[in-house]
Design a protein around this motif. Structure first.
Motif, PDB file in Angstrom:
ATOM      1  N   LYS A   7       0.830  -1.206   0.000  1.00 20.40           N
ATOM      2  CA  LYS A   7       0.000   0.000   0.000  1.00 20.40           C
ATOM      3  C   LYS A   7       0.864   1.254   0.000  1.00 20.40           C
ATOM      4  O   LYS A   7       0.599   2.202  -0.753  1.00 20.40           O
ATOM      5  CB  LYS A   7      -0.934   0.004   1.212  1.00 20.40           C
ATOM      6  CG  LYS A   7      -2.048  -0.998   1.114  1.00 20.40           C
ATOM      7  CD  LYS A   7      -2.918  -0.958   2.348  1.00 20.40           C
ATOM      8  CE  LYS A   7      -3.983  -2.044   2.279  1.00 20.40           C
ATOM      9  NZ  LYS A   7      -4.821  -2.099   3.469  1.00 20.40           N
ATOM     10  N   ILE A   8       1.894   1.252   0.825  1.00 24.81           N
ATOM     11  CA  ILE A   8       2.773   2.422   0.896  1.00 24.81           C
ATOM     12  C   ILE A   8       3.463   2.656  -0.440  1.00 24.81           C
ATOM     13  O   ILE A   8       3.509   3.788  -0.935  1.00 24.81           O
ATOM     14  CB  ILE A   8       3.805   2.263   2.040  1.00 24.81           C
ATOM     15  CG1 ILE A   8       3.102   2.356   3.395  1.00 24.81           C
ATOM     16  CG2 ILE A   8       4.913   3.310   1.928  1.00 24.81           C
ATOM     17  CD1 ILE A   8       3.977   1.986   4.572  1.00 24.81           C
ATOM     18  N   THR A   9       4.004   1.595  -1.031  1.00 23.12           N
ATOM     19  CA  THR A   9       4.689   1.763  -2.313  1.00 23.12           C
ATOM     20  C   THR A   9       3.714   2.165  -3.421  1.00 23.12           C
ATOM     21  O   THR A   9       4.038   3.008  -4.257  1.00 23.12           O
ATOM     22  CB  THR A   9       5.470   0.497  -2.729  1.00 23.12           C
ATOM     23  OG1 THR A   9       4.597  -0.624  -2.734  1.00 23.12           O
ATOM     24  CG2 THR A   9       6.638   0.244  -1.816  1.00 23.12           C
ATOM     25  N   PHE A  10       2.525   1.566  -3.410  1.00 20.57           N
ATOM     26  CA  PHE A  10       1.525   1.916  -4.424  1.00 20.57           C
ATOM     27  C   PHE A  10       1.172   3.396  -4.337  1.00 20.57           C
ATOM     28  O   PHE A  10       1.216   4.116  -5.345  1.00 20.57           O
ATOM     29  CB  PHE A  10       0.260   1.061  -4.266  1.00 20.57           C
ATOM     30  CG  PHE A  10      -0.821   1.444  -5.228  1.00 20.57           C
ATOM     31  CD1 PHE A  10      -0.839   0.917  -6.513  1.00 20.57           C
ATOM     32  CD2 PHE A  10      -1.809   2.348  -4.867  1.00 20.57           C
ATOM     33  CE1 PHE A  10      -1.837   1.277  -7.421  1.00 20.57           C
ATOM     34  CE2 PHE A  10      -2.813   2.720  -5.762  1.00 20.57           C
ATOM     35  CZ  PHE A  10      -2.814   2.174  -7.035  1.00 20.57           C
ATOM     36  N   TYR A  11       0.810   3.867  -3.142  1.00 17.87           N
ATOM     37  CA  TYR A  11       0.384   5.257  -3.006  1.00 17.87           C
ATOM     38  C   TYR A  11       1.540   6.239  -3.159  1.00 17.87           C
ATOM     39  O   TYR A  11       1.354   7.351  -3.663  1.00 17.87           O
ATOM     40  CB  TYR A  11      -0.384   5.474  -1.701  1.00 17.87           C
ATOM     41  CG  TYR A  11      -1.757   4.854  -1.774  1.00 17.87           C
ATOM     42  CD1 TYR A  11      -2.721   5.362  -2.648  1.00 17.87           C
ATOM     43  CD2 TYR A  11      -2.095   3.736  -1.020  1.00 17.87           C
ATOM     44  CE1 TYR A  11      -3.972   4.782  -2.753  1.00 17.87           C
ATOM     45  CE2 TYR A  11      -3.347   3.148  -1.120  1.00 17.87           C
ATOM     46  CZ  TYR A  11      -4.276   3.683  -1.983  1.00 17.87           C
ATOM     47  OH  TYR A  11      -5.523   3.105  -2.092  1.00 17.87           O
ATOM     48  N   SER A  12       2.736   5.839  -2.783  1.00 23.15           N
ATOM     49  CA  SER A  12       3.912   6.689  -3.016  1.00 23.15           C
ATOM     50  C   SER A  12       4.175   6.826  -4.503  1.00 23.15           C
ATOM     51  O   SER A  12       4.436   7.926  -5.006  1.00 23.15           O
ATOM     52  CB  SER A  12       5.149   6.109  -2.320  1.00 23.15           C
ATOM     53  OG  SER A  12       4.988   6.108  -0.927  1.00 23.15           O
ATOM     54  N   THR A  13       4.105   5.711  -5.219  1.00 27.92           N
ATOM     55  CA  THR A  13       4.325   5.731  -6.662  1.00 27.92           C
ATOM     56  C   THR A  13       3.223   6.511  -7.366  1.00 27.92           C
ATOM     57  O   THR A  13       3.486   7.293  -8.286  1.00 27.92           O
ATOM     58  CB  THR A  13       4.413   4.297  -7.215  1.00 27.92           C
ATOM     59  OG1 THR A  13       5.395   3.571  -6.468  1.00 27.92           O
ATOM     60  CG2 THR A  13       4.790   4.293  -8.683  1.00 27.92           C
ATOM     61  N   LEU A  14       1.995   6.321  -6.938  1.00 29.54           N
ATOM     62  CA  LEU A  14       0.874   7.076  -7.488  1.00 29.54           C
ATOM     63  C   LEU A  14       1.099   8.573  -7.291  1.00 29.54           C
ATOM     64  O   LEU A  14       0.916   9.372  -8.213  1.00 29.54           O
ATOM     65  CB  LEU A  14      -0.434   6.637  -6.832  1.00 29.54           C
ATOM     66  CG  LEU A  14      -1.712   7.337  -7.290  1.00 29.54           C
ATOM     67  CD1 LEU A  14      -2.009   7.016  -8.755  1.00 29.54           C
ATOM     68  CD2 LEU A  14      -2.885   6.914  -6.407  1.00 29.54           C
ATOM     69  N   GLY A  62       5.616  11.060 -15.752  1.00 30.44           N
ATOM     70  CA  GLY A  62       4.458  10.860 -14.880  1.00 30.44           C
ATOM     71  C   GLY A  62       3.415   9.950 -15.505  1.00 30.44           C
ATOM     72  O   GLY A  62       2.894   9.039 -14.860  1.00 30.44           O
ATOM     73  N   ILE A  63       3.120  10.169 -16.775  1.00 26.91           N
ATOM     74  CA  ILE A  63       2.130   9.344 -17.473  1.00 26.91           C
ATOM     75  C   ILE A  63       2.625   7.899 -17.575  1.00 26.91           C
ATOM     76  O   ILE A  63       1.851   6.947 -17.391  1.00 26.91           O
ATOM     77  CB  ILE A  63       1.806   9.928 -18.864  1.00 26.91           C
ATOM     78  CG1 ILE A  63       1.017  11.227 -18.717  1.00 26.91           C
ATOM     79  CG2 ILE A  63       1.044   8.931 -19.717  1.00 26.91           C
ATOM     80  CD1 ILE A  63       0.857  12.016 -20.000  1.00 26.91           C
ATOM     81  N   LEU A  68       2.157   2.229 -16.001  1.00 27.20           N
ATOM     82  CA  LEU A  68       2.707   0.957 -15.510  1.00 27.20           C
ATOM     83  C   LEU A  68       2.075   0.558 -14.182  1.00 27.20           C
ATOM     84  O   LEU A  68       1.817  -0.616 -13.933  1.00 27.20           O
ATOM     85  CB  LEU A  68       4.229   1.050 -15.375  1.00 27.20           C
ATOM     86  CG  LEU A  68       4.997   1.132 -16.690  1.00 27.20           C
ATOM     87  CD1 LEU A  68       6.478   1.387 -16.432  1.00 27.20           C
ATOM     88  CD2 LEU A  68       4.796  -0.127 -17.520  1.00 27.20           C
ATOM     89  N   LEU A  69       1.804   1.534 -13.343  1.00 28.85           N
ATOM     90  CA  LEU A  69       1.145   1.253 -12.064  1.00 28.85           C
ATOM     91  C   LEU A  69      -0.271   0.742 -12.304  1.00 28.85           C
ATOM     92  O   LEU A  69      -0.703  -0.241 -11.705  1.00 28.85           O
ATOM     93  CB  LEU A  69       1.123   2.525 -11.211  1.00 28.85           C
ATOM     94  CG  LEU A  69       0.683   2.391  -9.768  1.00 28.85           C
ATOM     95  CD1 LEU A  69       1.630   1.481  -8.988  1.00 28.85           C
ATOM     96  CD2 LEU A  69       0.632   3.764  -9.108  1.00 28.85           C
ATOM     97  N   TRP A  70      -0.994   1.383 -13.212  1.00 26.94           N
ATOM     98  CA  TRP A  70      -2.382   1.018 -13.507  1.00 26.94           C
ATOM     99  C   TRP A  70      -2.488  -0.373 -14.120  1.00 26.94           C
ATOM    100  O   TRP A  70      -3.406  -1.132 -13.822  1.00 26.94           O
ATOM    101  CB  TRP A  70      -2.989   2.068 -14.428  1.00 26.94           C
ATOM    102  CG  TRP A  70      -4.416   1.825 -14.785  1.00 26.94           C
ATOM    103  CD1 TRP A  70      -5.460   1.588 -13.932  1.00 26.94           C
ATOM    104  CD2 TRP A  70      -4.977   1.787 -16.093  1.00 26.94           C
ATOM    105  NE1 TRP A  70      -6.620   1.421 -14.635  1.00 26.94           N
ATOM    106  CE2 TRP A  70      -6.354   1.529 -15.969  1.00 26.94           C
ATOM    107  CE3 TRP A  70      -4.436   1.963 -17.368  1.00 26.94           C
ATOM    108  CZ2 TRP A  70      -7.199   1.440 -17.061  1.00 26.94           C
ATOM    109  CZ3 TRP A  70      -5.290   1.883 -18.449  1.00 26.94           C
ATOM    110  CH2 TRP A  70      -6.656   1.616 -18.286  1.00 26.94           C
ATOM    111  N   THR A  71      -1.534  -0.712 -15.000  1.00 26.81           N
ATOM    112  CA  THR A  71      -1.593  -2.013 -15.662  1.00 26.81           C
ATOM    113  C   THR A  71      -0.963  -3.133 -14.842  1.00 26.81           C
ATOM    114  O   THR A  71      -0.990  -4.289 -15.261  1.00 26.81           O
ATOM    115  CB  THR A  71      -0.892  -1.960 -17.041  1.00 26.81           C
ATOM    116  OG1 THR A  71       0.475  -1.582 -16.858  1.00 26.81           O
ATOM    117  CG2 THR A  71      -1.606  -1.004 -17.981  1.00 26.81           C
ATOM    118  N   GLY A  72      -0.393  -2.795 -13.698  1.00 27.36           N
ATOM    119  CA  GLY A  72       0.163  -3.816 -12.817  1.00 27.36           C
ATOM    120  C   GLY A  72       1.531  -4.324 -13.244  1.00 27.36           C
ATOM    121  O   GLY A  72       1.976  -5.374 -12.779  1.00 27.36           O
ATOM    122  N   GLU A  73       2.210  -3.600 -14.089  1.00 31.83           N
ATOM    123  CA  GLU A  73       3.543  -4.001 -14.557  1.00 31.83           C
ATOM    124  C   GLU A  73       4.588  -3.572 -13.538  1.00 31.83           C
ATOM    125  O   GLU A  73       5.398  -2.681 -13.769  1.00 31.83           O
ATOM    126  CB  GLU A  73       3.822  -3.372 -15.925  1.00 31.83           C
ATOM    127  CG  GLU A  73       2.895  -3.826 -17.014  1.00 31.83           C
ATOM    128  CD  GLU A  73       3.128  -5.278 -17.406  1.00 31.83           C
ATOM    129  OE1 GLU A  73       4.229  -5.807 -17.173  1.00 31.83           O
ATOM    130  OE2 GLU A  73       2.188  -5.884 -17.948  1.00 31.83           O
TER     131      GLU A  73
END
Length: 135
Positions: A7-14, A62-63, A68-73
């Motif tokens: 969760k931390i990495t996901f939201y940090s990356t987002l 950014g895009i 990559l985050l959205w597609t799970g790569e």
């Protein structure tokens, strides 16, 4: 998402992806104000080429991160983040070697370096390497 680390990495990356999109748009739409926040001063004489180059670079980054985050790569995201560390390293060096630099303007670039290394390392270490039969 399975655990707190994810969760931390996901939201940090987002956050990084969204922030880069914002910074890119800021440089494209309001170049002089964006330049002031970056930490260097570029004589423009009506030519905002540097600003537009910086803006499109950040917008693209950014895009790409968000895609990559959205597609799970996650593994590709790790590689991108680690390779992308070169950008804030060079930004840090540019600001540091500017004769009129302010030490406070270095912090944002240093934070970006640390975050990209940490997040990129996390994604690479937490994802299984896929075997490929490609040449």
């Amino acid at each position: 998402m399975k655990n707190t680390s994810e969760k931390i990495t996901f939201y940090s990356t987002l956050s990084i992806g969204i922030l880069l999109v914002f910074i890119g748009l800021f440089f494209l739409l309001n170049p002089l104000a964006a330049e002031a926040g970056f930490g260097i001063s570029v004589p423009v004489n009506g030519n905002f080429s540097f600003h537009y180059i910086k803006g499109i670079r950040d917008l693209f980054s950014g895009i790409t991160i968000l895609g990559l985050l959205w597609t799970g790569e996650r593994r590709a995201l790790g590689v991108l983040l680690l390779a992308g560390t070169i950008v804030p390293v060079m930004d840090f060096c540019l600001v540091l070697h500017n004769p009129a630099y302010e030490a406070g303007k270095l912090i944002q670039h240093l934070v970006a370096i640390i975050m990209l290394l940490a997040l990129g390392g996390y994604y690479l270490s937490s994802t299984a390497k896929k075997t490929s039969h490609a040449l």
